[in-house]
Design a protein around this motif. Sequence first.
Motif, mmCIF file in Angstrom:
data_model
loop_
_atom_site.group_PDB
_atom_site.id
_atom_site.type_symbol
_atom_site.label_atom_id
_atom_site.label_comp_id
_atom_site.label_asym_id
_atom_site.label_seq_id
_atom_site.Cartn_x
_atom_site.Cartn_y
_atom_site.Cartn_z
ATOM 1 N N HIS A 142 0.527 -1.096 0.196
ATOM 2 C CA HIS A 142 0.053 -0.063 0.216
ATOM 3 C C HIS A 142 1.307 1.302 -0.022
ATOM 4 O O HIS A 142 2.206 1.270 0.259
ATOM 5 N N ILE A 143 0.662 2.638 -0.010
ATOM 6 C CA ILE A 143 0.776 3.407 -0.154
ATOM 7 C C ILE A 143 0.095 4.125 0.313
ATOM 8 O O ILE A 143 -1.008 4.666 -0.038
ATOM 9 N N LEU A 144 0.539 5.212 1.520
ATOM 10 C CA LEU A 144 -0.435 5.888 2.616
ATOM 11 C C LEU A 144 -0.224 7.100 2.350
ATOM 12 O O LEU A 144 1.124 7.864 2.563
ATOM 13 N N VAL A 145 -1.274 8.052 2.610
ATOM 14 C CA VAL A 145 -1.085 9.798 1.867
ATOM 15 C C VAL A 145 -2.371 10.392 3.382
ATOM 16 O O VAL A 145 -3.005 9.044 3.847
ATOM 17 N N GLU A 146 -1.559 11.548 2.917
ATOM 18 C CA GLU A 146 -2.863 12.453 4.010
ATOM 19 C C GLU A 146 -3.701 12.492 3.432
ATOM 20 O O GLU A 146 -5.170 12.216 4.586
ATOM 21 N N THR A 147 -4.278 12.602 2.690
ATOM 22 C CA THR A 147 -5.298 13.315 1.730
ATOM 23 C C THR A 147 -5.552 12.720 0.644
ATOM 24 O O THR A 147 -5.090 11.983 -0.128
ATOM 25 N N LYS A 148 -6.968 12.593 0.438
ATOM 26 C CA LYS A 148 -7.580 11.987 -0.614
ATOM 27 C C LYS A 148 -6.935 12.728 -1.842
ATOM 28 O O LYS A 148 -7.060 11.868 -2.434
ATOM 29 N N GLU A 149 -7.060 13.865 -1.971
ATOM 30 C CA GLU A 149 -6.029 14.369 -3.198
ATOM 31 C C GLU A 149 -5.318 13.536 -3.664
ATOM 32 O O GLU A 149 -4.654 13.875 -5.066
ATOM 33 N N GLU A 150 -4.195 13.274 -2.692
ATOM 34 C CA GLU A 150 -2.967 12.446 -3.439
ATOM 35 C C GLU A 150 -3.021 11.760 -3.055
ATOM 36 O O GLU A 150 -2.262 11.056 -4.174
ATOM 37 N N ALA A 151 -3.863 10.942 -2.548
ATOM 38 C CA ALA A 151 -4.328 9.542 -2.872
ATOM 39 C C ALA A 151 -4.771 9.247 -4.727
ATOM 40 O O ALA A 151 -4.158 8.692 -5.752
ATOM 41 N N ASP A 152 -5.932 10.316 -4.841
ATOM 42 C CA ASP A 152 -5.940 10.660 -6.438
ATOM 43 C C ASP A 152 -4.693 10.799 -7.298
ATOM 44 O O ASP A 152 -5.035 10.064 -8.620
ATOM 45 N N ALA A 153 -4.016 11.417 -6.711
ATOM 46 C CA ALA A 153 -3.023 11.854 -7.785
ATOM 47 C C ALA A 153 -2.429 10.118 -7.801
ATOM 48 O O ALA A 153 -1.861 9.694 -9.295
ATOM 49 N N ILE A 154 -1.685 9.637 -6.346
ATOM 50 C CA ILE A 154 -1.220 8.387 -6.714
ATOM 51 C C ILE A 154 -2.242 7.024 -7.711
ATOM 52 O O ILE A 154 -0.843 6.431 -8.717
ATOM 53 N N LYS A 155 -3.036 6.969 -7.696
ATOM 54 C CA LYS A 155 -3.392 6.448 -8.823
ATOM 55 C C LYS A 155 -3.704 7.044 -9.514
ATOM 56 O O LYS A 155 -3.469 5.933 -10.570
ATOM 57 N N ALA A 156 -3.838 7.575 -10.082
ATOM 58 C CA ALA A 156 -3.268 8.061 -11.635
ATOM 59 C C ALA A 156 -2.475 8.031 -12.078
ATOM 60 O O ALA A 156 -2.558 7.604 -12.885
#
Length: 282
Positions: A142-156
């Motif tokens: 997994h990749i853990l980040v603080e915000t949904k925006e960061e997670a969305d960018a990583i998924k992209a």
Amino acid sequence: MQKPLTFLSSLALAAAVALPVAAQDEPGLDTVVATVNDTEITLGHMIVARASLPQQYQQLPEDVLFKGLLDQLVQQTALADSFTGELPPRVTLSLENETRSLTAGEAIEAVMAEPVSDEELQAAYDAQYSDAEPEPEFNASHILVETKEEADAIKAELDGGADFAELAKEKSTGPSGPGGGSLGWFGPGMMVPAFEEAVAGMEAGSVSEPVETQFGWHVIKLNETRTAEAPALEDVREELETQIRQTNVQEAIESLTDSAEVDRSAAEGIDPSVLNNIEWLN
């Protein structure tokens, strides 16, 4: 320790050299290491004192421990010898409780030392594993980040072909980040519910949409799945033997207590608050 002799006559020296060296007895628990006012302090007393030390003190060099413990026991003995009169209740009662506790501990050790039969072992194994349903296990990263925006960018980025492990090393805030986000194998109940639910619904090789838990936002990759098989008896023999012995101890305690002549009637009607009367012990 005897002081060295300053001289010997030539005759005595020759005789000493000619005689075989007498073998000294090996030290044991009863070996006297000091006396204080005719009270003996033995090696056994020192070993027991060492065993009761906090772990940090047990790491001291052996020569430091030996001298320190011997000094302590000598001082305690001298102080004890200086005491006159009757011991206060807190001391005599503490000694009675300690004797009771240590003796009970020996009885428990005797039960724990009894051998476990193959029949008992097999029965315990069957009870724990024969009817157990096989459970799925997951190997995920997994990749853990603080915000949904960061997670969305990583998924992209991952959808665009970025390497998961390299991205985890670069951006994950979790402790698994330096290892490429790898969490290894885990089974049901080992992860927080939201994370486990997401993994259980994935196919091997797939990457999840961002998942929120109390730790932050996760992008999860399911690497592999497998079905956990029951372990071989030999692999859990030690664990089962411990469980059996603990059960035997509990049964022995209950049996001995039930068969003992116990009369608790004297405790009836006593206000439990009397236990706060610490001043009685003075």
